[in-house]
Structure formats: structure tokens, C-alpha cells
Design a protein around this motif. Sequence first.
Motif, mmCIF file in Angstrom:
data_model
loop_
_atom_site.group_PDB
_atom_site.id
_atom_site.type_symbol
_atom_site.label_atom_id
_atom_site.label_comp_id
_atom_site.label_asym_id
_atom_site.label_seq_id
_atom_site.Cartn_x
_atom_site.Cartn_y
_atom_site.Cartn_z
ATOM 1 N N ARG A 73 0.522 -0.913 0.218
ATOM 2 C CA ARG A 73 0.252 0.344 -0.079
ATOM 3 C C ARG A 73 1.190 1.109 -0.022
ATOM 4 N NH1 ARG A 73 -2.214 -0.922 3.757
ATOM 5 N NH2 ARG A 73 -1.462 0.346 5.770
ATOM 6 N N GLN A 74 1.954 1.120 0.575
ATOM 7 C CA GLN A 74 2.619 2.627 0.501
ATOM 8 C C GLN A 74 3.724 2.738 -0.555
ATOM 9 O OE1 GLN A 74 5.490 1.354 4.290
ATOM 10 N NE2 GLN A 74 4.214 2.218 5.591
ATOM 11 N N VAL A 75 3.646 1.311 -1.126
ATOM 12 C CA VAL A 75 4.623 1.696 -2.735
ATOM 13 C C VAL A 75 3.691 2.239 -3.738
ATOM 14 C CG1 VAL A 75 5.074 0.104 -4.265
ATOM 15 C CG2 VAL A 75 6.221 -0.393 -2.424
ATOM 16 N N ILE A 76 2.477 1.885 -3.053
ATOM 17 C CA ILE A 76 0.983 2.166 -4.173
ATOM 18 C C ILE A 76 0.899 3.932 -3.944
ATOM 19 C CG2 ILE A 76 -1.194 2.358 -5.389
ATOM 20 C CD1 ILE A 76 -1.218 -1.302 -4.548
ATOM 21 N N GLU A 77 0.491 3.931 -2.635
ATOM 22 C CA GLU A 77 0.680 5.553 -2.583
ATOM 23 C C GLU A 77 2.071 6.269 -3.040
ATOM 24 O OE1 GLU A 77 0.643 5.896 1.724
ATOM 25 O OE2 GLU A 77 -1.389 5.399 1.711
ATOM 26 N N CYS A 78 3.165 6.321 -3.075
ATOM 27 C CA CYS A 78 4.621 6.859 -3.520
ATOM 28 C C CYS A 78 4.443 6.807 -5.410
ATOM 29 C CB CYS A 78 5.802 5.918 -3.386
ATOM 30 S SG CYS A 78 6.497 5.878 -1.413
ATOM 31 N N GLU A 79 4.120 5.782 -5.838
ATOM 32 C CA GLU A 79 3.751 5.254 -7.605
ATOM 33 C C GLU A 79 2.644 6.789 -7.723
ATOM 34 O OE1 GLU A 79 2.939 2.805 -10.921
ATOM 35 O OE2 GLU A 79 2.816 2.520 -8.451
ATOM 36 N N ILE B 227 3.948 17.384 -1.002
ATOM 37 C CA ILE B 227 4.573 16.419 -1.521
ATOM 38 C C ILE B 227 5.443 15.666 -2.049
ATOM 39 C CG2 ILE B 227 4.733 14.461 -4.605
ATOM 40 C CD1 ILE B 227 1.992 16.714 -4.805
ATOM 41 N N CYS B 228 6.937 16.694 -1.873
ATOM 42 C CA CYS B 228 7.851 15.844 -1.876
ATOM 43 C C CYS B 228 8.207 15.790 -0.545
ATOM 44 C CB CYS B 228 9.218 17.273 -2.531
ATOM 45 S SG CYS B 228 9.168 17.829 -4.418
ATOM 46 N N SER B 229 7.717 16.802 0.835
ATOM 47 C CA SER B 229 7.808 16.376 2.033
ATOM 48 C C SER B 229 7.719 15.104 2.173
ATOM 49 C CB SER B 229 7.660 16.947 2.883
ATOM 50 O OG SER B 229 7.916 18.250 2.728
ATOM 51 N N GLY B 230 6.051 14.595 2.214
ATOM 52 C CA GLY B 230 5.647 13.686 1.868
ATOM 53 C C GLY B 230 6.062 11.700 1.476
ATOM 54 N N LEU B 231 6.784 12.648 0.650
ATOM 55 C CA LEU B 231 7.471 11.293 -0.767
ATOM 56 C C LEU B 231 8.600 11.032 0.083
ATOM 57 C CD1 LEU B 231 6.795 9.508 -3.079
ATOM 58 C CD2 LEU B 231 8.170 11.960 -4.804
#
Length: 244
Positions: A16-22, A65-69
Motif C-alpha cells: 500500500r505504501q509503494v502504491i501511494e508513492c507511485e 508532495i516532496c516532503s511526504g514522498l
Amino acid sequence: MNRWRQSVVEIQTRKRQVIECEKAQAALSKVTACFQQMATSLGSNTDGSFLREELEETRTVAYKICSGLHRRLLSLLIEMEQGQEDKEQVERHWVIFLSSLENFQQDLKKVKVLQEIFPLTQRKDRQALVNAGYVGGTSEVAARAAMVQTPWLSLEETASPDLKNHIAEIDMLLEEMFQRVNVPLWSVEPTQEAWVEGASTQDGGQEDESLEDIMEVEVVSQNNTSGCCNHHNCKVGCLLCLLS
């Protein structure tokens, strides 16, 4: 919770985290592209207070977005072991994120210089704007940037720094990324071949004719050709007839 069930939960959480990052990476590409397009209007006859405000809002969205990613990719890469599932995908997102940060920083520097040259603090400053002949505004681009959503923007409220500190913060962010995670850029492979679209278009078109194909040219209409050798094996004769 037994060890097997805990392992399944961890795998599902990581996926789920990988999908969020994508999704966040795709959102960052859209937002920074809109920011870059709006930045091209700075100093022109379409420049104004509205453009400056939209640039600031778009920069704030990109910063969040950059901070969270950054936090999520860093956490994933530190926790994941070598050969673990999804590790190559996360490393690929990491490299793409590095490139996106560097490109975004270049646009921020350009915006900073142009805003200093064209301050627009008073009405008389508009006389210094360049008449580029461009008709219209950047409202559509700003609307596209405002519609971009990421999985965690509604949960995280990070205050965006001013433009100068934002540029310096990206330098520190890039340095931290290179120091804390050892992902050689050359080791990350793309998921598809280069120039796939161009290659498919070329394959779908006409292939280059070989010398044999040229020699096998046929007379378009034998009825309109007089005195021509009509033998199907006489290739040279057909060429001579067409040239005569």
C-alpha cells in the motif's frame, strides 16, 4: 498475532505504501510541469498578481508532495532488505524522485531570478514587462495544478518555506538522500525500452524497400503500356520499359 499473520500484514502495508508513492510521484510530475509552464509567463505581458499567487500555491503543493514522498521512500528503502519484493520498484521511484527534485529546483531558481527582475510591487512596474504577444492567461494551468491530489495531503499540513529557503532546503534534501540510502543510479533499470512509441510507429508504417523489392516492380497498367515485355521473370526489362 502469530508470525505468519504479522508477515502478511507487513507485506500488505508495504504494498500500500509503494502504491501511494507511485501515485505521489505521478502527482508531483503533474504539479511541477504546471509550475514550469506558469513560470514561462513571468516578465511577459501576461504576468500579474494572479500568476504570482498561483505560482506560490503550486509551489506549496509541490513542497508537500516532496516532503511526504521523501519520508516514505526513505523509510521503505531503509527497512527493506536486499532481494525483497518491490525493492527494485522502490529504488526506481527513488531515482525518479531525485531527478524530479533537481529539475524542480532549477525552475525555482529561474522563478526567483525573474521575480527579482520584475517585482510588480507597484503599478509602474508593469511598464517593464516584455510584450511577448501572448494572448490569454495561465488560469487553466493553475486549475490543473489545483486539481492534483495525493494520498496524504489531507492528513499532513506542512508549512512551506519561502522561495529562497525552499531552494536551499532541496540542496539539503538531496544531500541527505545520497548519504542515507545507497542506491547506485546505474543499477536501476527502466521498466520499458527506450523510444517504445517511436519504434512501434515505425514498425506499423511501411518497411524500407530492398533492392529485390525494387527489381520486382510491376507495370501498373499493362493496357496503357505499349511494346513492354510482359514476361513475369523479366525484371530488368520491366524497368527499362518504365524508364523509356
